[in-house]
Every structure is written in C-alpha cells, then in structure tokens.
Design a protein around this motif. Structure first.
Motif, short mmCIF file in Angstrom:
data_model
loop_
_atom_site.label_atom_id
_atom_site.label_comp_id
_atom_site.label_asym_id
_atom_site.label_seq_id
_atom_site.Cartn_x
_atom_site.Cartn_y
_atom_site.Cartn_z
N GLY B 61 4.81 6.56 4.69
CA GLY B 61 3.36 6.45 4.63
C GLY B 61 2.81 5.29 5.45
O GLY B 61 1.63 5.25 5.76
N ALA B 62 3.67 4.35 5.78
CA ALA B 62 3.29 3.17 6.58
C ALA B 62 1.94 2.62 6.13
O ALA B 62 1.67 2.53 4.95
CB ALA B 62 3.30 3.53 8.06
N SER B 64 -1.19 3.89 6.93
CA SER B 64 -2.19 4.91 6.60
C SER B 64 -2.10 5.37 5.15
O SER B 64 -3.10 5.72 4.55
CB SER B 64 -2.05 6.11 7.54
N GLY B 65 -0.88 5.36 4.58
CA GLY B 65 -0.71 5.81 3.20
C GLY B 65 -1.43 4.90 2.22
O GLY B 65 -2.42 5.29 1.60
N HIS B 66 -0.96 3.65 2.12
CA HIS B 66 -1.52 2.78 1.08
C HIS B 66 -2.96 2.36 1.39
O HIS B 66 -3.71 2.00 0.49
CB HIS B 66 -0.64 1.55 0.85
N THR B 67 -3.33 2.44 2.68
CA THR B 67 -4.69 2.05 3.06
C THR B 67 -5.73 3.02 2.53
O THR B 67 -6.88 2.66 2.34
CB THR B 67 -4.77 2.03 4.60
N THR B 68 -5.33 4.27 2.32
CA THR B 68 -6.31 5.27 1.91
C THR B 68 -6.15 5.69 0.46
O THR B 68 -7.11 6.12 -0.17
CB THR B 68 -6.21 6.53 2.77
N ASP B 69 -4.93 5.56 -0.10
CA ASP B 69 -4.74 5.95 -1.48
C ASP B 69 -3.55 5.20 -2.06
O ASP B 69 -2.44 5.31 -1.55
CB ASP B 69 -4.50 7.47 -1.58
N HIS B 70 -3.81 4.43 -3.13
CA HIS B 70 -2.76 3.56 -3.66
C HIS B 70 -1.55 4.35 -4.14
O HIS B 70 -0.41 4.03 -3.81
CB HIS B 70 -3.33 2.71 -4.80
N LEU B 72 -0.61 7.40 -3.37
CA LEU B 72 0.09 8.04 -2.26
C LEU B 72 1.02 7.03 -1.60
O LEU B 72 2.18 7.34 -1.28
CB LEU B 72 -0.93 8.56 -1.24
N SER B 216 -0.73 -1.58 13.09
CA SER B 216 -1.01 -0.15 13.23
C SER B 216 -2.22 0.15 14.10
O SER B 216 -2.52 1.30 14.35
CB SER B 216 -1.22 0.47 11.86
#
Lengths: 675, 337, 179
Positions: B61-62, B64-70, B72, B216
């Motif tokens: 998820g790098a 983009s994952g945690h940045t948009t949904d914890h 995820l 990123s």
C-alpha cells in the motif's frame, strides 16, 4: 461519666448543601454520654470557637467532638480552644463529615445518615480518651546547611546572625555556587561576583559559621532537634591550616589542560586548583582523578611520577597521603540548599530523559548553553569578557538564542517550565549587543515569562532598546554548515519558516536538580518529585519545610528559581530554624506508643518492625540490682505514631496513645451496633 | 536450533543474525529498483542468509494506502505477514524502506489499536497472530558487520572501498516514527554508517541523513523532489562525500533518476548506491551481479576510479615493502652474515 | 436538550487517540516540514483548525494532500501531538465526506496506484504510469526517461497479477475504498 459536647459545622455550603446538619445535631443530642449538641455555620471562626469554650464551661463538658472537616485542617485550632477553656486538648476530636461524607456523596438522605454514624463513632471513641500531655524533647541549637550557593549562604548568615551555630557544607572546593559563574544578574545587570563575594567572605569569617568545603553529608541519624550528622570531608591533599593561598602550587602543576568545571568546559585548569580567583576559602584541592602522581599510583608505579606542587609549597601544606575524614556533629535543624545543574542535550542521558539529536547532541562546537555564555561574557572568564566562538575564537556576528531546550518538553522528559530562562536570555541578548554593537541577536521563544518585579520591563528593553529580534516559534533543527551553524526555526506570528545562518547558538537548557540529590534525600528521609526536585511539605502554605520535621529546604533544589526568590526562601528557612531554636525544648504530640512494662514479655517483635528505630531494649532489675529480664521501651522523641508495634505485640502491652485498641474497637462497635 | 541462527562465517561470540527470512521484496524491487533486489540476493548468498520469497505476496500500500484510509494501510501489509506466519516463518526481511515501515506500522497497529487484533484478520480473511518480526536490509547488514569485516579482510582482491568517503542517507521511513522502527536513533542514526565502516569505507558526518527526499511525490510533484534532493546532494558534497548510500527504492530513484535536474550542469555526478551494492563490492562481487549498470547516474567512472586508487595503494605498499627488504638485505651484507 | 454534533477534535481523538489540545502552537513541526514552503497550511496550522473545530477548512484545504508523510513533525513534536497521524485522519475524513480537494496530479497518482493494486495485487508500474497520465493529463510525464528505464530493465511490460487478487479486492471492499 462522659459529658461530651458535639458541634456540627455547616462549613458554609461545603457540608450543609449535602448533609442536613441540624438533623445530625438533633440525632446525636440523645446519644448516651452526649451532654450538648448544636450546629453552626463556621465552627472554626472566632464565634464558633467561642461557642465551644462557653459550652465547655456551661455544660461542664469532659470531651468535645467537632463534626466538620478533616483533622488535618483544624484539629489544632479546636484543641487550642479547648485548652484555653481548661479542658485537656486531647479530649477533643474531629469527626470528618466533609472529606469523608459531604464532599463525596450526592444523596442528601444517605449522606445525613452517614454523618450521624460518623459523629456517633467519634463520640464513642472520645469516651475512651485520656488526658495527655505534650512530650518535650531537648533541642540542639546548631544548624546544618547543605550547599554553599547563594541560598545556603543566606540561610547560614541569617541563622548565624540570630546567634546560633551553623555548620555549612559544600561539595565543591569553594562556596558560591552557580551565581559565582554568572557575569551579570537580571534585572539590574549587577556584576554577579561583586554582589556575591562579600557574602561569601562574611560566611567564611562569621564566628558562628563553621565552613567545610570539599565535603558531603555521609549519614544522618536522629530526629528534629536531635540529629547526629556524619560529614565526609574529602581528601583535599592540602592542609587548610597551613596553606596561605599563595598559588605557587598551581603555577608549578604540569597538568594544565584539564577542562575547568567553573569555566563550564570553555577554559582549562590545573590538577591542583582553586576553582576561581575569588574562591572562598582560597585553598586549593588536588584533583586526584587527573593528577599525574595519582595516575601513576593507580598504575602501580614504584616511584611517584610527580611532586612539583609539594616542592613548590613553602608552607609544607601539601600531603599526598591524606584520606577522607569523617566529622560527627550534633545538629538540631537541617537546611537543604543544593541548587541546580543544567540539562545537557547529549546522547547519554539519565533514565527518563532524552537528548536533542535534532540539535546535534551537543557535538557542534559553537552551540553552547547559558552557563557557557556567562563565562564568555564574564570579565574573569576564559575570553576576558569577549564573546568569541569556541570553534575558531572569532567574534560572532549573528547569535541565535533558543528558549525552552528541554523545558516544557514532555517528549524529552521535562514537562515543567524552568522559570528563569526567558529572563536570562533577554540578559544574554543585551550583553551580546552591548559588546558587539553591529551584531544580530535573534531569540526563538514560545512565551515570555517575566513575572517578577521589573522583569517584564527588563525583557522589553532587550527588544526595544537593544534591538534583539524576538521570533515566536520553536526550532526544528540545528546543525553545522561549514563555518556557520544552521538554525531552522519558524515565525508563528508572521507564518513563515525562518532559516538563520548563525555564528553561535546559545541554548536555554532546562534547570534540573544536582546529581546525587536522590541519595541525599534518602539519607535525610525526605521526598522528591518525578523530576528530582525536593518536595515541600505543602505547596501553598509550607514552602520551606519538608515532610520530615526539622529538615527545611531553600532555593533551586526545590524548583527552578531565580536569585531573589532563592534568597527570600533561604531567609524563610532560616526563620523556621530560628523559631525551632527559640525554645530550649520542643513540644511533640503525645501520639506515641507506650509500653506497659508489667505485661511486656520482652520478645522485641515491636523493635523489629519499627521503621524509625524508636524502640530499645531496657533491662529490668531486682531490688538488689540484679538484671532479671528485659522489656521494650519506646523513645517518645523518635516514635512517629504509626502503630505497627501495637499491631504485632503478642502480649498486647504496647498502646499507641490517641489510638489505643480500646479507642479503635469502640469506633468499630459504634458503627456496627448502633442503627 | 541454535546453529540455524548463527550467521554462516561469523565466529562464536560475534553478532548472530537469524539465517532464514521470509522475503518481502515489494513492488519496487521487481520494477524500478531491480538492482536492490539483485544485490540483496547476491549479498545474502555470500553471507549465508536464506531468503524465501513470500508466496503470492501483495503490495503493502506504500503511501497511497495509509494516506487515504487507515485500515486499508494496515490490512494490505498485514496480509503478507499472515502468509509468512502460515508458512512458518518468524522473521520477515523487507528491504524497501516504505514496505518495512508499513509492515512494522501494521504490526504496531494490530498490537495497540482497540479492536484491530480482531478486525484485521476478519478483513484480510486470514488468521493473524502478529507473531512475525519485520527487519530491513540495513539492520541485517549492521548485525552482520563483524562477518562482513572478516570477509573483506580475507578477500584476495584489494578492497576498492578502502578509505572512500560515503554519505549514508537514511531518509524518513527507515528511522521514523521511532515507535515503529526502533532499531536506531531517529535524528542521528548510525546503523548504515556502521555497515559502511565494516566495508572499509569512511562514512562522512553530514547533515541531511534523515531529511525527506520527496518520497512518493516522485511522479506526481517532481518539482518538490528536485528542490529537496538538491539540498541533500549539495550537503553530501560539501561534507566530502564521493557517493551517497541509500536503502530505499524511492530515495534511490529520486536522487538517481532525477539527479540531472538537481545539480548544476557540468558538476561532478554523485553516484547513488544501494547499501547492498556497497557490501557486494566490498565482498568482491562484480558490478554487473549487483545491478550497477541499471543506474541513471553512471557508476562506471566512479568504480573505475576506485579500482585504480586501490591498485595505486597496493603498488605504493608494495614499493615500501620492497624498499624495506632491500635495506634489510644491504644491512645484512654489511654485517657479513 | 438537543444532541450537540461531535466536534472535529473529538472525532480526531476517536480516530487517532490524539488530544489536539496538547498542541501549544510552538511551530517546531512547521519549522522542519519539507513541504511548508509549498503549502498554505502548515502542520501546526492544521492542528489549530482541529482544536477550533473548523471542519470545513480542515477537510477541504489542499494543503493536507501536500503532506509527504515524512513523519518529521511527529518525530520532533514536544507534546507527541502526532500531526502526521492527524493529517492522515483528516484525509480519510475528507474523502468520506466527499469534500477532498486533491491537487490534480497527486489525486491522479493515488487513484492510479490504488486501482493498480486492487486489480493486480501488485503495482505494475507501466500500467500505473499510463493510468496516471490519463487521469492527470501529464501525458508527456517522464517520456524522456522511458527509453532509459526500459533499456535498464526497470520497466516490465507485463502485468504481474497475483493468484490471490480476489483477497485484495475483498480487502478494498471491506475498508470501503473505491479508488
């Protein structure tokens, strides 16, 4: 036949809002043994106390119960009133219907019923009270002051001027403390040593003060008025009676590059040294850690590797073979005035603290702390008062002062404000600008704390008259960039990042207690807080006393503090000591354990559990002097009234006065059997 | 069990590292940072460390994952840890700094956030006991430093890295947050510097060790990356570094692929090496084996220069030896021995 | 008595455990923030919006999308306010509320990245970059670098789809994320 008076207090709204105090008085007045009961708005007030006194006389009361607040608050008040009315004060007890009842319950009916129970319980106890007399113990009128900084010196002078003996001990070679390292003091910009050294000399020469420098407290036994203190006088290698302070030994010493503690590491000293020219006493000490001769001895050399100081001394005052000596003193009161040290930002930290990696962990040479800046600015310092960079000795054209390094920083382990840094930063900015007119002084701050007299005006002077730039925002990073020191800050008022290429950075590091204070506190049986600062007995009303009777505290060892407050506190501690010494005997509460020698079987269980060492063995003799056994004896001067001995006594021979088994059981019975 | 855990080649009493890892390469090591994967495998083999790629691993998820949904950002890495657990591993090696950080952060979240220990297995559809430890390449190499030093000393070819000044660039995700990473100081870390020293090179003291390269935003906001990368390269240069060593695919890409935009035309290029490539060179592996031709900033001149300097050093030492021997022979002759 | 709507600070506390009131606005976070020079709101400004319950501005400002998640602010905050985590939570909340104002290229990148993972399980960089270009309009992005990437073996043309790709789709679904 008991004739007990019960007085139920409203305490304004504190009790009356939750407890129906009139109902309590009404319920208790018919209790067996109660001769009089009433309620009143403020029992502790003058009319309230008068009411008690009049009732004692009118109703011939044999005991008094005040149903009100905690005994911690007013037991003394009411006992004094009873005493004045001719009733033995230990026949007066308080029934706590505030902290134990009205303050913790909400339902009025329940709270009132509970208050009646509490009052009844204490009435039953008082039926078993005995008239007691205060215990009197002698007082040794000699004070011990631990720490020879400005607070210690002030306390010693006040007590000595009051006509009492003082023993002043200081762990360094000279008294004076950190104040002797300062260049100038705020808010007057007085030369620090100029105002301090007369006091130092006065303390040294005072007929009532015995000064022991290069000394520490080794052991403390005893109790208020009757301490026995053992002082360790560390081996100085110099005979204080023979030395005349000529300084030849220092000139002869070959070890000249030892970082000087007094110069905060910015200057050097020799192995045999006097910390600074105005030292009191002006007698050197030999630093055995760094001395060539001692290093050789530790390596096991057959012949001593050096002896130059001894050769140079015309008075024959140097003796390499001295050992630490111990002095025992009888002391009546102790004042702790050990002062402070500065927090260091280095990687190695005591437990619970972190260093400032973001500021370079103290490895950048031109990033210094406040005491180092004081030494630079000081006319007697390593640069003769010129502000110069430690790295290349050049004059800095831009100096950045950083507030709150460690202070107000829970993540680094210090949540508190160090109080004096806003003031000394303003002072430093001003001193720098006075010496380097074209220089740029920038201060990064969060808030300005300048609450003392003339303090705010002083800090404004730095900005308005000396053109120091004050930027509100903390610094994220400090690092070495070529010949400069890069500072990444922020201006929260104009909302922009601020990057400064400084020549020198001065960090206002947090004030911490001296190292070793925890051990000293344990030696004295006093307590300290999570930051290591000595605890006062009550933060509002008893700021110079500790929880141990006879031990007082003054100065920055209790909390970060400036010079005027330290001096005031020292005089306050001095006054407490003087008041302690004003009588030849001390009165102690008779709430101590007493052994019935007739029933005591001499098992000494009590002595084993006594945490205060108050119980001794006493021999029993026949009429013709033959020892036929032994019993326990409680020293009334030492006993703290904890009651542990009473709990473990196999023969029920020990009674804690004011909490005898009879008294305690009567309370329990009252709770269980009365509806 | 003990034998399995000693690093092959390390003597008794030296640093011991587990020799068996579940390997999580992450998306970059199969793509734009293939050389990190190549060099890591080569070095692992040389050090006796076995790497077993986690079967059917998926992206962590790098950013983009945690940045948009914890959740995820926790569930995606957790799936891979669950697979490693199922395969019977207790250690995972995640060389990519972002993957390392996300896998470790997922572990911490499952451990400390209310309800996560129950919800995460449910979301990933796999049992998950959070028992696998996560390590990165720098940790592995730091723990193997004594073994590396030993091998370098025993190598026949002169060490080209001897005395070469290198800047260890950690970036953000290898050291922050400290609660997630925890194996080195977050402001002035030393683990990579220790590896550089073990290789015989000289780690320089410089100021941008842990400052962000732009991560990123490499593709989506390249101008920021250029601005940030510029100050990193300039500081490394100002403090005498001849090359920068990294352990993160994104840091490498930002400083290597995009270096041309950051530096002044005509200035000396600053090669950017993966720490695994560095160790590989010290152990005598070839640049091709280590994927060095894949870099945008050409490493050939740099390596050639190092080899030449090493040869010159050896020649100089040889000359000194010969002169000393000649002198000794002359003395013996004179004495008539 | 009507129910008061939850404050932004309370929501942030629920989501992250952070008590925004511990921020005393010292600015240390913003002093070290690498993106401060490009953002209107810096980390401490964002913390202030949270404690002031200024939900609209906090959720709809572009600045929260310019955060690099480098964690420098959180590492140096004296009160452990964890601004990085708070900003993460605000991003999630802004997407849920449908008020997110992502800068075009950053939004395109996140979408392209997440969609790639969702459909393949792993990042197929070639595919992601193509999708990014379409979404962002930066059609010529890195075109000059493409030959170099290919010749160095850094770009694979084939997508690398994992067997368990359904598990990934399910994870996205359960988290309620549609790229």
């Amino acid at each position: 036949m008991s004739r007990i008076g019960v007085f139920v207090c409203h305490c304004g709204e504190n009790i009356a809002r939750t407890v129906d105090v009139a109902a309590v008085a009404e319920a208790i007045k018919d209790h067996p043994g109660v001769a009089f009961a009433t309620d009143y708005k403020y029992m502790c007030s003058d009319p309230g106390q008068t009411m008690v006194k009049e009732a004692i006389e009118e109703h011939k009361l044999t005991g008094v119960v005040i149903a009100a607040c905690s005994p911690h608050m007013h037991e003394r008040t009411f006992r004094r009133a009873c005493d004045q009315a001719g009733l033995n004060k230990y026949m007066c007890e308080m029934a706590n219907i505030r902290e134990h009842c009205s303050w913790i319950h909400e339902d009025r009916a329940d709270a009132t019923a509970k208050a009646i129970d509490i009052a009844r319980t204490i009435v039953e106890k008082v039926k078993h009270n005995k008239p007691l007399e205060s215990i009197r113990i002698p007082v040794t009128k000699r004070a011990l002051v631990i720490g020879g900084g400005i607070a210690g010196i002030q306390a010693a002078l006040d007590i000595a001027d009051g006509g009492h003996q003082v023993v002043l001990i200081e762990k360094e070679a000279s008294i004076g403390g950190h104040m002797s390292q300062l260049s100038e003091t705020f808010p007057t910009l007085d030369c620090s040593q100029c105002i301090l050294t007369p006091r130092m000399v006065e303390a040294y020469q005072h007929p009532n003060i015995t000064l022991h420098t290069w000394s520490e407290v080794e052991k403390v036994d005893g109790y208020i008025g009757n301490f026995e203190v053992t002082i360790r006088k560390k081996a100085r290698s110099v005979n204080e009676d023979l030395c005349n302070g000529c300084g030849d030994c220092q000139a002869a010493c070959p070890a000249k590059r030892i970082p000087s503690e007094f110069e905060a590491g910015l200057g050097m000293r020799t192995a045999i040294y006097v910390p600074f020219p105005q030292a009191v006493p002006n007698i050197p000490v030999l630093d055995r850690q760094n001395c060539t001769l001692y290093k050789g001895r530790r390596k096991g050399l057959a012949k001593d590797a050096c002896g130059k100081c001894k050769e140079a001394c015309l008075k024959g005052a140097i003796d390499y073979d001295t050992e630490d000596t111990f002095i025992k003193e009888d002391i009546g009161a102790i004042v702790v005035a050990t002062g402070f040290q500065l927090y260091s930002i280095g990687r190695e930290q005591p437990e619970g603290l972190k260093g400032y990696g973001e500021y370079g962990y103290g490895e950048v040479p031109d990033v210094i702390d406040g005491l180092q800046f004081e030494r630079l600015a000081s006319a007697s310092g390593p640069t003769a008062g010129a502000i110069l960079r430690p790295s290349d000795g050049k004059e800095p054209t831009t100096v950045v002062f950083v507030h709150c390094v460690g202070s107000r920083d829970p993540e680094k382990g210090m949540k508190y404000c160090s109080k004096i840094c806003c003031m000394y930063n303003a002072k430093h900015a001003m001193l720098y600008k006075h010496k380097v007119h074209e220089g740029r002084a920038v201060a990064f701050y969060m808030d300005i704390r300048a609450a003392g007299k003339g303090y705010d005006e002083f800090s404004r002077r730095a900005i308005e008259e000396d053109q120091a730039e004050y930027i509100r925002g903390r610094v994220s990073r400090i690092y070495r960039d070529g010949g400069k020191v890069k500072v990444w800050g922020y201006d929260t008022l104009s909302q922009e990042q601020v990057v400064i290429d400084a020549d020198m950075v001065v960090l206002a590091t947090a004030i911490r207690p001296q190292p070793g204070v925890e051990q000293l506190a344990q030696t004295l049986s006093i307590s300290y807080d999570e930051n290591g600062f000595i605890n006062e007995a009550h933060p509002k009303l008893r700021p110079v006393e500790t929880n141990t009777a006879g031990v007082f505290v003054a100065g920055a060892c209790q909390a970060p503090r400036d010079i005027p407050d330290s001096v005031a506190m020292a005089s306050a501690a001095g006054a407490k000591v003087m008041s302690l010494f004003s009588a030849d005997e001390l009165e102690r509460e008779p709430a101590v354990a007493v052994v019935n020698e007739n029933t005591c079987i001499g098992c000494m269980n009590c002595a084993n559990v006594c945490a205060y060492g108050a119980i001794e063995q006493r021999e029993i003799c026949t009429v013709d002097g033959q020892v036929c056994g032994h019993v326990a004896y409680v020293n009334p001067g030492v006993c703290q009234g904890c009651g542990t001995c009473q709990a473990v006594c196999l023969s029920k021979s020990v009674e804690l006065q004011t909490f005898t088994d009879e008294q305690v059981y009567s309370e329990i019975n009252a709770l269980c059997f009365w509806e | 069990m003990t034998d399995e855990h000693t690093l092959a080649g390390a003597g008794a009493g030296e640093a011991r590292t587990p020799a068996r890892y579940a390997y999580y390469p992450g998306c970059s090591l199969h793509g734009t940072s293939r050389e990190f994967d190549e060099s890591l495998r080569a070095v692992a083999a040389a050090l006796g460390v076995s790497l077993t790629e986690i079967p059917d691993w998926s992206c962590c998820g790098a950013s983009s994952g945690h940045t948009t949904d914890h959740m995820l950002g926790v569930a995606l890495p957790a799936r891979n840890l669950a697979i490693a657990e199922e395969q019977g591993f207790d250690q995972v090696l995640a060389p990519c700094a972002a993957c390392y950080n996300r896998l470790s952060a997922a572990r911490l979240a499952v451990d400390t956030e209310a309800g996560f220990a129950e919800r995460v297995p449910e979301i990933i559809g796999r049992p998950f006991a959070n028992s696998v430890e996560v390590h990165n390449a720098v940790e592995l190499l730091r723990d193997a430093a004594p073994a590396i030093e030993e091998k370098v000393a025993a190598a026949l070819v002169p060490n080209p890295l001897d005395g070469v000044k290198l800047a260890a660039y950690y970036g953000c995700l290898l050291v922050r947050p400290f609660e997630v990473c925890g194996y080195d100081d977050p402001e002035r870390p030393t683990s990579m510097d220790e590896v550089i020293a073990a290789c015989g090179a000289e780690p320089v003291d410089w100021n941008m060790k842990v400052e962000c390269c732009g991560g990123s935003f490499s593709v989506s906001r390249t101008a920021s990356v250029v601005r940030l990368g510029r100050s990193i390269i300039e500081d490394a240069r100002a403090n005498g570094a001849e090359a920068i060593v990294v352990a993160c695919p994104l840091c490498h890409s930002n400083l290597d692929l995009r270096q041309k935009a950051m530096v002044q035309r005509g200035s000396r290029p600053m090669p950017v090496l993966f720490v695994t490539q560095l160790v590989g060179l010290a152990l005598g592996l070839t640049p091709v084996e280590l994927g060095m031709p894949r870099h945008f900033v050409n490493t050939e001149p740099f390596l050639a220069d190092l080899v030449q300097r090493a040869a010159e050093r050896v020649a100089a030492e040889q000359k000194v030896k010969e002169e000393a021997a000649a002198k000794a022979a002359a003395r013996r002759e004179k004495a008539g021995v | 008595m009507s129910a008061h709507p939850r404050t932004l600070a309370a929501e942030i506390h629920d989501a992250t455990g952070v008590n925004a009131a511990t921020c005393y606005q010292c600015g240390k976070c913003s002093a070290g923030c690498p993106m401060a020079s490009e953002s209107d709101l810096r980390p401490h400004n964002v913390m202030r919006l949270v404690i002031q319950d200024r939900r609209d501005k906090a959720l709809s400002d572009q600045s929260i999308w310019l955060c690099l998640t480098c964690e420098t602010c959180s590492a140096r905050c004296p009160n452990a306010c964890d601004p990085a985590r708070v900003i993460d939570a605000l991003r999630e909340m802004s997407l849920d509320a449908g008020v997110a104002d992502l800068p075009r290229t950053i939004g395109a990148f996140h979408k392209a990245f997440l969609e790639q993972i969702r459909s393949n399980g792993r990042l197929h960089e070639m595919g992601m970059v193509m999708e990014y270009k379409l979404r962002s309009g930066e059609l010529m992005k890195d075109v000059a670098n493409a030959p170099g990437m290919l010749s160095r073996g850094k770009l694979s043309l084939r997508a690398d789809r994992i067997d368990g790709v359904d598990e990934i789709k399910r994870i996205f679904e359960k988290c309620g994320v549609t790229p």
